[in-house]
Write an enzyme that holds these catalytic residues in place. Sequence first.
Site, short mmCIF file in Angstrom:
data_model
loop_
_atom_site.label_atom_id
_atom_site.label_comp_id
_atom_site.label_asym_id
_atom_site.label_seq_id
_atom_site.Cartn_x
_atom_site.Cartn_y
_atom_site.Cartn_z
N GLU A 128 0.84 -1.21 0.00
CA GLU A 128 0.00 0.00 0.00
C GLU A 128 0.87 1.27 0.00
O GLU A 128 0.68 2.20 0.78
CB GLU A 128 -0.98 0.03 1.18
CG GLU A 128 -2.15 0.97 0.98
CD GLU A 128 -3.07 1.03 2.19
OE1 GLU A 128 -2.74 1.68 3.19
OE2 GLU A 128 -4.14 0.40 2.13
N GLU A 168 0.13 9.66 10.11
CA GLU A 168 0.25 8.66 9.05
C GLU A 168 0.84 9.18 7.74
O GLU A 168 1.60 8.48 7.07
CB GLU A 168 -1.12 8.01 8.79
CG GLU A 168 -1.61 7.06 9.88
CD GLU A 168 -2.29 7.77 11.05
OE1 GLU A 168 -2.37 9.01 11.05
OE2 GLU A 168 -2.71 7.05 11.99
N HIS A 228 -11.93 7.32 14.69
CA HIS A 228 -10.89 7.11 15.69
C HIS A 228 -9.64 7.95 15.47
O HIS A 228 -8.76 7.98 16.31
CB HIS A 228 -10.47 5.63 15.71
CG HIS A 228 -9.66 5.22 14.50
ND1 HIS A 228 -10.25 4.94 13.30
CD2 HIS A 228 -8.33 5.10 14.32
CE1 HIS A 228 -9.31 4.63 12.41
NE2 HIS A 228 -8.13 4.72 13.00
N ARG A 261 -6.48 10.44 15.14
CA ARG A 261 -5.92 11.43 16.08
C ARG A 261 -6.37 12.86 15.79
O ARG A 261 -6.69 13.61 16.68
CB ARG A 261 -4.39 11.39 16.01
CG ARG A 261 -3.80 10.37 16.92
CD ARG A 261 -2.29 10.37 16.86
NE ARG A 261 -1.78 9.50 17.92
CZ ARG A 261 -1.93 8.18 17.95
NH1 ARG A 261 -2.56 7.58 16.96
NH2 ARG A 261 -1.46 7.47 18.96
C1 UD1 Z 1 -3.42 3.18 14.94
C2 UD1 Z 1 -2.74 3.75 13.68
C3 UD1 Z 1 -3.79 4.19 12.68
C4 UD1 Z 1 -4.79 3.08 12.40
C5 UD1 Z 1 -5.38 2.59 13.71
C6 UD1 Z 1 -6.35 1.45 13.52
C7 UD1 Z 1 -0.62 4.81 14.29
C8 UD1 Z 1 0.11 6.08 14.52
N1 UD1 Z 1 -1.93 4.91 14.02
O1 UD1 Z 1 -4.13 4.28 15.56
O2 UD1 Z 1 -3.15 4.55 11.46
O3 UD1 Z 1 -5.81 3.57 11.57
O4 UD1 Z 1 -4.31 2.15 14.55
O5 UD1 Z 1 -7.06 1.23 14.73
O6 UD1 Z 1 -0.01 3.75 14.33
N2 UD1 Z 1 -6.17 0.40 22.43
C9 UD1 Z 1 -6.56 -0.60 23.28
N3 UD1 Z 1 -6.72 -1.87 22.76
C10 UD1 Z 1 -6.49 -2.15 21.45
C11 UD1 Z 1 -6.09 -1.11 20.60
C12 UD1 Z 1 -5.92 0.17 21.11
O7 UD1 Z 1 -6.79 -0.40 24.46
O8 UD1 Z 1 -6.64 -3.31 21.04
C13 UD1 Z 1 -6.03 1.78 22.97
C14 UD1 Z 1 -4.73 1.99 23.71
O9 UD1 Z 1 -5.03 2.62 24.91
C15 UD1 Z 1 -3.96 2.94 22.85
C16 UD1 Z 1 -5.04 3.67 22.07
O10 UD1 Z 1 -6.07 2.71 21.91
O11 UD1 Z 1 -3.21 3.81 23.65
C17 UD1 Z 1 -4.58 4.19 20.73
O12 UD1 Z 1 -3.95 3.16 19.98
P1 UD1 Z 1 -2.72 3.51 18.99
O13 UD1 Z 1 -2.22 2.25 18.37
O14 UD1 Z 1 -1.74 4.36 19.71
O15 UD1 Z 1 -3.39 4.41 17.89
P2 UD1 Z 1 -4.71 4.20 17.05
O16 UD1 Z 1 -5.52 5.40 17.27
O17 UD1 Z 1 -5.33 2.88 17.28
#
Ligand code: UD1
Length: 379
Positions: free
Chosen positions: A126, A140, A208, A210
């Site tokens: 991708e 991203e 979701h 940021r």
């Molecule tokens: C990440 C990706 C984003 C993608 C998304 C899919 C980055 C910078 N961003 O964003 O491109 O679209 O994943 O979801 O890598 N959490 C849980 N359990 C889980 C998953 C997440 O508790 O199974 C919570 C955690 O507290 C974490 C927060 O979600 O701190 C955010 O997760 P993070 O991976 O930092 O970013 P996403 O917003 O999920």
Amino acid sequence: MTDYSAQNKKRVMFVFGTRPEVSKLGPVIFEAKREPLIETLIVSTGQHREMLDQMLKIFGITPDIDLSIMEEKQNLSSVTVKIIERLEPVILEYKPDIVVVQGDTATAFVASLVSFYNRIPVAHVEAGLRSYNIYNPFPEEAYRRFISVISSLNLAPTRKAKENLIKEGIKEESILVTGNTIVDAVYWISKDVSDIISDKRIILVTAHRRENWGEPMRELVLAIKELTGMFSDIRFVIPLHKNPLVRETFSSILSEEGRVDLIEPLDYSSLIRVMKSSFLILTDSGGIQEEAPTFGKPVLVLRETTERPEGIEKGVAKLIGMRKENIVNNVKALLTDESLYLAMSKAGNPYGDGNAGRRVIKAIMYFLGMGSKPDEFES
Ligand code: UD1
């Protein structure tokens, strides 16, 4: 005569950490496992937990190594540092011939960086998506660009993505248009999925990103509340991301609202079922923009920019941003104007043809000196 001995095998390491990376690398991993000349090593960074595990289960993938980096309210710096520290020893020990990453997550970026530091070629699945705004999507867009600079093999989903890379000076010989692997996954999952019977028009909502945290997400939530008051024949289905910040915004305003189902993240086949049964979709997700055209479902994109212009150009998606008034007006128009709705519900997916996983693996093998160059996806 071809030598099929184990010593001749090439080591292909896949690294992923989030839910969308698994749904998009799943079709590639299936193909890799069918190749006798490839030895796979599957590494999960564990950037996500429950959401990742749900997806791994659907695809029947068990990581060989799990770096388990996730923590509550993690930030980008801590994720970056932990992946570097924990992935480097794995790469040094396993010595892959190539590392495969997907998309634009922190995992994909950091895995490509560690590979680069160790002079291991990177294949980027991708490649070439661009919004040309490094703060939207944040972080991203910047991650994608970094990965393109480092990658030896750029697997572009569409012709447009390839053109973006060429404009940036990426060598044409390193690029192949494969189609998006998500379309392979959607075909595979949807064949066994039935429709939901409902007396209401279902509107699937996911948000979701940021750049949408805080006030923009509040605007969306208020728009949903207003729309439920205006139309008695609609039902919002909202699978909430596990991120506590996202959950708090939705729950604080909508938890008592009738005809708004705030639910836990759905496994992939259940999400596809809701998508297939929806009247329309509101989302800030990239993957959903690529999945929905398979089912002819109009998508209103909750973003200021998109790196996926193909759906907009085809007329099946529309960028509407995160302002309450704009969201309400666009949803209202699709609920009331039949000709507008029909114009946006054309089925046919501009992102892929279901054979992207095969093309990706063939391109990797060609890069590693095995087999011929695959034909490109005609987008
Ligand atoms: C990440 C990706 C984003 C993608 C998304 C899919 C980055 C910078 N961003 O964003 O491109 O679209 O994943 O979801 O890598 N959490 C849980 N359990 C889980 C998953 C997440 O508790 O199974 C919570 C955690 O507290 C974490 C927060 O979600 O701190 C955010 O997760 P993070 O991976 O930092 O970013 P996403 O917003 O999920």
